[in-house]
Design a protein around this motif. Sequence first.
Motif, PDB file in Angstrom:
ATOM      1  N   ALA A   9      21.567  19.056  40.165  1.00 48.59           N
ATOM      2  CA  ALA A   9      22.171  20.354  40.465  1.00 48.59           C
ATOM      3  C   ALA A   9      23.394  20.187  41.363  1.00 48.59           C
ATOM      4  O   ALA A   9      24.417  20.861  41.169  1.00 48.59           O
ATOM      5  CB  ALA A   9      21.144  21.273  41.121  1.00 48.59           C
ATOM      6  N   GLN A  10      23.307  19.305  42.338  1.00 46.85           N
ATOM      7  CA  GLN A  10      24.427  19.099  43.247  1.00 46.85           C
ATOM      8  C   GLN A  10      25.634  18.493  42.533  1.00 46.85           C
ATOM      9  O   GLN A  10      26.767  18.949  42.708  1.00 46.85           O
ATOM     10  CB  GLN A  10      24.014  18.205  44.410  1.00 46.85           C
ATOM     11  N   VAL A  11      25.413  17.480  41.711  1.00 47.25           N
ATOM     12  CA  VAL A  11      26.527  16.863  40.986  1.00 47.25           C
ATOM     13  C   VAL A  11      27.115  17.848  39.977  1.00 47.25           C
ATOM     14  O   VAL A  11      28.339  17.955  39.838  1.00 47.25           O
ATOM     15  CB  VAL A  11      26.097  15.543  40.313  1.00 47.25           C
ATOM     16  N   LEU A  12      26.269  18.617  39.308  1.00 48.16           N
ATOM     17  CA  LEU A  12      26.765  19.619  38.369  1.00 48.16           C
ATOM     18  C   LEU A  12      27.625  20.650  39.090  1.00 48.16           C
ATOM     19  O   LEU A  12      28.689  21.041  38.602  1.00 48.16           O
ATOM     20  CB  LEU A  12      25.593  20.299  37.648  1.00 48.16           C
ATOM     21  N   ARG A  13      27.201  21.064  40.278  1.00 45.90           N
ATOM     22  CA  ARG A  13      27.999  22.013  41.074  1.00 45.90           C
ATOM     23  C   ARG A  13      29.354  21.385  41.410  1.00 45.90           C
ATOM     24  O   ARG A  13      30.399  22.041  41.307  1.00 45.90           O
ATOM     25  CB  ARG A  13      27.220  22.390  42.336  1.00 45.90           C
ATOM     26  N   GLN A  14      29.357  20.103  41.803  1.00 43.15           N
ATOM     27  CA  GLN A  14      30.616  19.429  42.125  1.00 43.15           C
ATOM     28  C   GLN A  14      31.518  19.335  40.895  1.00 43.15           C
ATOM     29  O   GLN A  14      32.737  19.498  41.002  1.00 43.15           O
ATOM     30  CB  GLN A  14      30.344  18.042  42.701  1.00 43.15           C
ATOM     31  N   LEU A  15      30.937  19.102  39.728  1.00 47.93           N
ATOM     32  CA  LEU A  15      31.719  19.067  38.492  1.00 47.93           C
ATOM     33  C   LEU A  15      32.335  20.434  38.205  1.00 47.93           C
ATOM     34  O   LEU A  15      33.517  20.533  37.870  1.00 47.93           O
ATOM     35  CB  LEU A  15      30.849  18.619  37.317  1.00 47.93           C
ATOM     36  N   ARG A  16      31.542  21.472  38.328  1.00 43.61           N
ATOM     37  CA  ARG A  16      32.035  22.832  38.042  1.00 43.61           C
ATOM     38  C   ARG A  16      33.096  23.276  39.033  1.00 43.61           C
ATOM     39  O   ARG A  16      33.987  24.054  38.683  1.00 43.61           O
ATOM     40  CB  ARG A  16      30.866  23.810  38.026  1.00 43.61           C
ATOM     41  N   GLU A  17      33.005  22.802  40.276  1.00 43.37           N
ATOM     42  CA  GLU A  17      33.977  23.163  41.314  1.00 43.37           C
ATOM     43  C   GLU A  17      35.231  22.281  41.269  1.00 43.37           C
ATOM     44  O   GLU A  17      36.152  22.479  42.051  1.00 43.37           O
ATOM     45  CB  GLU A  17      33.328  23.071  42.693  1.00 43.37           C
ATOM     46  N   GLY A  18      35.252  21.300  40.393  1.00 40.65           N
ATOM     47  CA  GLY A  18      36.395  20.408  40.288  1.00 40.65           C
ATOM     48  C   GLY A  18      36.418  19.309  41.340  1.00 40.65           C
ATOM     49  O   GLY A  18      37.400  18.586  41.472  1.00 40.65           O
ATOM     50  N   LYS A  19      35.330  19.159  42.092  1.00 39.32           N
ATOM     51  CA  LYS A  19      35.248  18.103  43.100  1.00 39.32           C
ATOM     52  C   LYS A  19      34.912  16.757  42.465  1.00 39.32           C
ATOM     53  O   LYS A  19      35.056  15.714  43.093  1.00 39.32           O
ATOM     54  CB  LYS A  19      34.198  18.453  44.152  1.00 39.32           C
ATOM     55  N   ALA A  20      34.446  16.787  41.235  1.00 42.17           N
ATOM     56  CA  ALA A  20      34.124  15.580  40.475  1.00 42.17           C
ATOM     57  C   ALA A  20      34.489  15.845  39.022  1.00 42.17           C
ATOM     58  O   ALA A  20      34.670  16.991  38.614  1.00 42.17           O
ATOM     59  CB  ALA A  20      32.637  15.245  40.613  1.00 42.17           C
ATOM     60  N   ARG A  21      34.596  14.771  38.246  1.00 41.46           N
ATOM     61  CA  ARG A  21      34.917  14.917  36.831  1.00 41.46           C
ATOM     62  C   ARG A  21      34.287  13.778  36.041  1.00 41.46           C
ATOM     63  O   ARG A  21      34.014  12.710  36.580  1.00 41.46           O
ATOM     64  CB  ARG A  21      36.424  14.979  36.607  1.00 41.46           C
ATOM     65  N   VAL A  22      34.056  14.026  34.768  1.00 43.24           N
ATOM     66  CA  VAL A  22      33.500  13.014  33.870  1.00 43.24           C
ATOM     67  C   VAL A  22      34.669  12.342  33.160  1.00 43.24           C
ATOM     68  O   VAL A  22      35.536  13.021  32.617  1.00 43.24           O
ATOM     69  CB  VAL A  22      32.546  13.637  32.826  1.00 43.24           C
ATOM     70  N   VAL A  23      34.688  11.017  33.193  1.00 45.44           N
ATOM     71  CA  VAL A  23      35.735  10.271  32.497  1.00 45.44           C
ATOM     72  C   VAL A  23      35.098   9.262  31.551  1.00 45.44           C
ATOM     73  O   VAL A  23      34.009   8.760  31.799  1.00 45.44           O
ATOM     74  CB  VAL A  23      36.696   9.550  33.468  1.00 45.44           C
ATOM     75  N   TYR A  24      35.811   8.992  30.461  1.00 39.44           N
ATOM     76  CA  TYR A  24      35.372   8.004  29.480  1.00 39.44           C
ATOM     77  C   TYR A  24      36.413   6.909  29.430  1.00 39.44           C
ATOM     78  O   TYR A  24      37.610   7.172  29.308  1.00 39.44           O
ATOM     79  CB  TYR A  24      35.209   8.644  28.103  1.00 39.44           C
TER      80      TYR A  24
END
Length: 87
Positions: free
Chosen positions: A59-74
């Motif tokens: 939940a915490q990482v998902l929140r950070q992703l949604r807030e733009g504090k983190a991102r998924v890269v390939y």
Amino acid sequence: MTEEIVRIETADEQEKLAEEDGMEIPLDRINPDTLRSMLAEFVTREWADEGATVEERIAQVLRQLREGKARVVYDFRTESWNIVEGQ
């Protein structure tokens, strides 16, 4: 519960990522079940805190992703994905 900021990448790892041949994957392009599996794998691999449950970590990482504090890269070169600090 105090929210912990997840260590996503060090400066050296961020530099290495910038040199890699990759791309950001928008959250809305990732199947929700796949995203949940990715997050579960990430938090069990990267998070040493035993005080939070896997679900709380997800939940915490998902929140950070949604807030733009983190991102998924390939990364095309290694054919792998990672979660890195947002820009």
